[in-house]
Design a protein around this motif. Structure first.
Motif, PDB file in Angstrom:
ATOM      1  N   SER A   5       0.723  -1.240   0.012  1.00 19.05           N
ATOM      2  CA  SER A   5       0.009   0.053  -0.013  1.00 19.05           C
ATOM      3  C   SER A   5       0.849   1.178   0.129  1.00 19.05           C
ATOM      4  N   PHE A   6       2.002   1.285   0.425  1.00 21.14           N
ATOM      5  CA  PHE A   6       3.310   2.245   0.117  1.00 21.14           C
ATOM      6  C   PHE A   6       3.626   2.162  -1.285  1.00 21.14           C
ATOM      7  N   ASP A   7       3.350   2.214  -2.141  1.00 20.78           N
ATOM      8  CA  ASP A   7       3.885   1.484  -3.220  1.00 20.78           C
ATOM      9  C   ASP A   7       3.515   2.728  -3.910  1.00 20.78           C
ATOM     10  N   LEU A   8       4.435   3.432  -4.883  1.00 19.92           N
ATOM     11  CA  LEU A   8       3.807   4.434  -5.514  1.00 19.92           C
ATOM     12  C   LEU A   8       4.188   4.275  -7.012  1.00 19.92           C
ATOM     13  N   ALA A   9       4.637   3.585  -7.882  1.00 18.21           N
ATOM     14  CA  ALA A   9       4.877   2.589  -9.091  1.00 18.21           C
ATOM     15  C   ALA A   9       3.441   2.978  -9.867  1.00 18.21           C
ATOM     16  N   GLY A  10       4.143   3.646 -10.905  1.00 19.38           N
ATOM     17  CA  GLY A  10       2.541   3.904 -11.611  1.00 19.38           C
ATOM     18  C   GLY A  10       2.200   4.955 -11.435  1.00 19.38           C
ATOM     19  N   ARG A  11       2.517   6.088 -10.729  1.00 19.77           N
ATOM     20  CA  ARG A  11       1.867   7.341 -10.220  1.00 19.77           C
ATOM     21  C   ARG A  11       2.949   8.363 -11.000  1.00 19.77           C
ATOM     22  N   VAL A  12       1.540   9.778 -11.182  1.00 19.33           N
ATOM     23  CA  VAL A  12       2.528  10.616 -10.965  1.00 19.33           C
ATOM     24  C   VAL A  12       2.203  11.451  -9.886  1.00 19.33           C
ATOM     25  N   ALA A  13       2.610  12.006  -9.681  1.00 15.80           N
ATOM     26  CA  ALA A  13       2.993  13.239  -9.075  1.00 15.80           C
ATOM     27  C   ALA A  13       3.834  15.151  -8.743  1.00 15.80           C
ATOM     28  N   LEU A  14       2.610  15.606  -8.884  1.00 16.64           N
ATOM     29  CA  LEU A  14       3.181  17.352  -8.992  1.00 16.64           C
ATOM     30  C   LEU A  14       3.493  17.782  -7.485  1.00 16.64           C
ATOM     31  N   VAL A  15       4.621  18.194  -7.077  1.00 21.89           N
ATOM     32  CA  VAL A  15       5.725  18.880  -6.213  1.00 21.89           C
ATOM     33  C   VAL A  15       5.825  20.293  -6.893  1.00 21.89           C
ATOM     34  N   THR A  16       5.484  21.241  -6.231  1.00 20.78           N
ATOM     35  CA  THR A  16       5.563  22.816  -6.599  1.00 20.78           C
ATOM     36  C   THR A  16       7.271  22.831  -5.453  1.00 20.78           C
ATOM     37  N   GLY A  17       8.095  23.657  -6.014  1.00 18.31           N
ATOM     38  CA  GLY A  17       9.221  24.044  -5.360  1.00 18.31           C
ATOM     39  C   GLY A  17       9.712  22.806  -5.386  1.00 18.31           C
ATOM     40  N   ALA A  18      10.359  22.075  -6.197  1.00 17.45           N
ATOM     41  CA  ALA A  18      10.830  21.154  -6.047  1.00 17.45           C
ATOM     42  C   ALA A  18      12.306  21.352  -6.322  1.00 17.45           C
ATOM     43  N   ASN A  19      13.159  21.958  -6.874  1.00 13.60           N
ATOM     44  CA  ASN A  19      14.131  22.162  -6.729  1.00 13.60           C
ATOM     45  C   ASN A  19      15.286  22.420  -6.104  1.00 13.60           C
ATOM     46  N   THR A  20      15.030  22.551  -5.093  1.00 14.55           N
ATOM     47  CA  THR A  20      15.509  22.553  -2.961  1.00 14.55           C
ATOM     48  C   THR A  20      14.668  22.113  -2.174  1.00 14.55           C
ATOM     49  N   GLY A  21      15.588  22.290  -1.370  1.00 19.14           N
ATOM     50  CA  GLY A  21      14.813  22.043   0.188  1.00 19.14           C
ATOM     51  C   GLY A  21      14.084  20.793   0.034  1.00 19.14           C
ATOM     52  N   LEU A  22      13.204  21.563   1.496  1.00 19.10           N
ATOM     53  CA  LEU A  22      12.053  20.184   1.152  1.00 19.10           C
ATOM     54  C   LEU A  22      11.356  19.889   0.242  1.00 19.10           C
ATOM     55  N   GLY A  23      10.839  20.672  -0.867  1.00 20.84           N
ATOM     56  CA  GLY A  23      10.403  20.018  -1.717  1.00 20.84           C
ATOM     57  C   GLY A  23      11.419  19.274  -3.375  1.00 20.84           C
ATOM     58  N   GLN A  24      12.368  19.632  -2.781  1.00 23.65           N
ATOM     59  CA  GLN A  24      13.288  18.440  -3.717  1.00 23.65           C
ATOM     60  C   GLN A  24      13.302  16.682  -2.974  1.00 23.65           C
ATOM     61  N   GLY A  25      13.725  17.224  -1.587  1.00 27.86           N
ATOM     62  CA  GLY A  25      13.804  16.174  -0.371  1.00 27.86           C
ATOM     63  C   GLY A  25      12.021  15.213  -0.624  1.00 27.86           C
ATOM     64  N   ILE A  26      10.868  15.525  -0.725  1.00 22.68           N
ATOM     65  CA  ILE A  26       9.389  14.911  -1.001  1.00 22.68           C
ATOM     66  C   ILE A  26       9.784  14.454  -2.656  1.00 22.68           C
TER      67      ILE A  26
END
Ligand code: NAP
Length: 253
Positions: A5-26
């Motif tokens: 149930s934790f598997d995200l294979a095949g999912r698409v995630a949109l992350v804002t501010g993902a170039n750095t910091g917490l967004g990159q980590g997420i």
């Protein structure tokens, strides 16, 4: 063994501010769990791209200045066009302005409320509309703060915005849980990113903050991985309107 149930294979995630910091980590955590990543923001996320692709996932950059809501519908459309769908939205992009309440300006108010709260709501609306039209559910993870619970000092618009993020997380959960859309929040404690550079440079504030964190250290972006994957996955399907503090114990003090 990993729980399926934790598997995200095949999912698409949109992350804002993902170039750095917490967004990159997420973004990296979600990619490690199997998701393809669309990064929305104003700075080219080349390091994030390289690291996501090295994990074998697809990556798309959706260029968007998020201080106004003009781009939000286009961000969802571009994600779907480039990666074939949208399953998870992480509202991470945010900013902070510091000044005494007596001197706080309208510009510092609007700049923070725009990206931290207004864009978060209307991007969530765009994702919610996309899922409603498709007759399916989705996952929204909002990045709140210790200042969703506490007053802070010299950060009026930041405190107002992050308190609002928690309220909107609960409101959207109430409206959308029945549609299979989970809306939850992560409240990071004190993390070493550019957002907290000024605090860490101030020796007195730095010491005072560290003394109050039971874990005895600043957080690093990878500390958010578990909470981010949990709230983005089927493992949290019956979790709605919740906030998970990832704070080294700060709120327990
Ligand atoms: P950061 O390193 O400064 O990252 C902020 C991100 O937001 C960057 O990607 C930045 O893009 C993006 N952003 C800001 N304004 C934008 C705008 N108008 N349009 C598009 N993108 C914009 O700080 P961070 O600590 O990782 O912050 C991420 C989130 O965590 C924020 O919501 C912040 O409030 C929250 N948070 C941080 C802490 C902490 O201790 N660090 C604690 C609690 C919550 P650019 O690189 O282009 O500026």
């Amino acid at each position: 063994m990993t729980l399926p149930s934790f598997d995200l294979a095949g999912r698409v995630a949109l992350v804002t501010g993902a170039n750095t910091g917490l967004g990159q980590g997420i973004a990296l955590a979600l990619a490690e769990a199997g998701a393809d990543i669309a990064a929305a923001g104003r700075s080219a996320p080349e390091e994030t791209r390289a690291r996501v692709e090295a994990l074998g996932r697809r990556f798309a950059f959706v260029e968007a200045a998020l201080d106004t809501i003009a781009p939000v519908a286009g961000v969802v459309e571009a994600t779907v066009a480039q990666l074939g769908g949208l399953d998870i939205l992480v509202n991470n992009a945010g900013t902070i302005r510091r000044n005494d309440a007596l001197d706080f300006t309208e510009e510092d108010w609007d700049a923070v409320m725009g990206v931290n709260l207004k864009t978060l709501f209307f991007l969530s609306q765009a994702a919610g509309r996309h899922w409603a039209e498709a007759g399916r559910g989705g996952k929204i993870v909002n990045i709140a703060s210790m200042l969703s619970f506490q007053g802070g000092i010299r950060v009026a618009s930041y405190t107002a915005s992050k308190s609002g993020v928690l309220g909107l997380t609960r409101l959207l959960a109430n409206e959308w849980a029945g549609k299979g859309i989970s809306v939850n929040a992560i409240a990071p404690g004190y993390f070493a990113t550019s957002n907290t550079e000024a605090l860490r440079r101030d020796a007195d504030r730095n010491r005072a903050i560290l003394e109050r964190i039971p874990a005895g250290r600043w957080g690093v972006p990878a500390d958010l991985a578990g909470a981010a994957v949990f709230l983005s996955s089927a493992a949290s399907d019956y979790v709605h309107g919740a906030v998970v503090p990832v704070d080294g114990g700060w709120l327990a003090r």
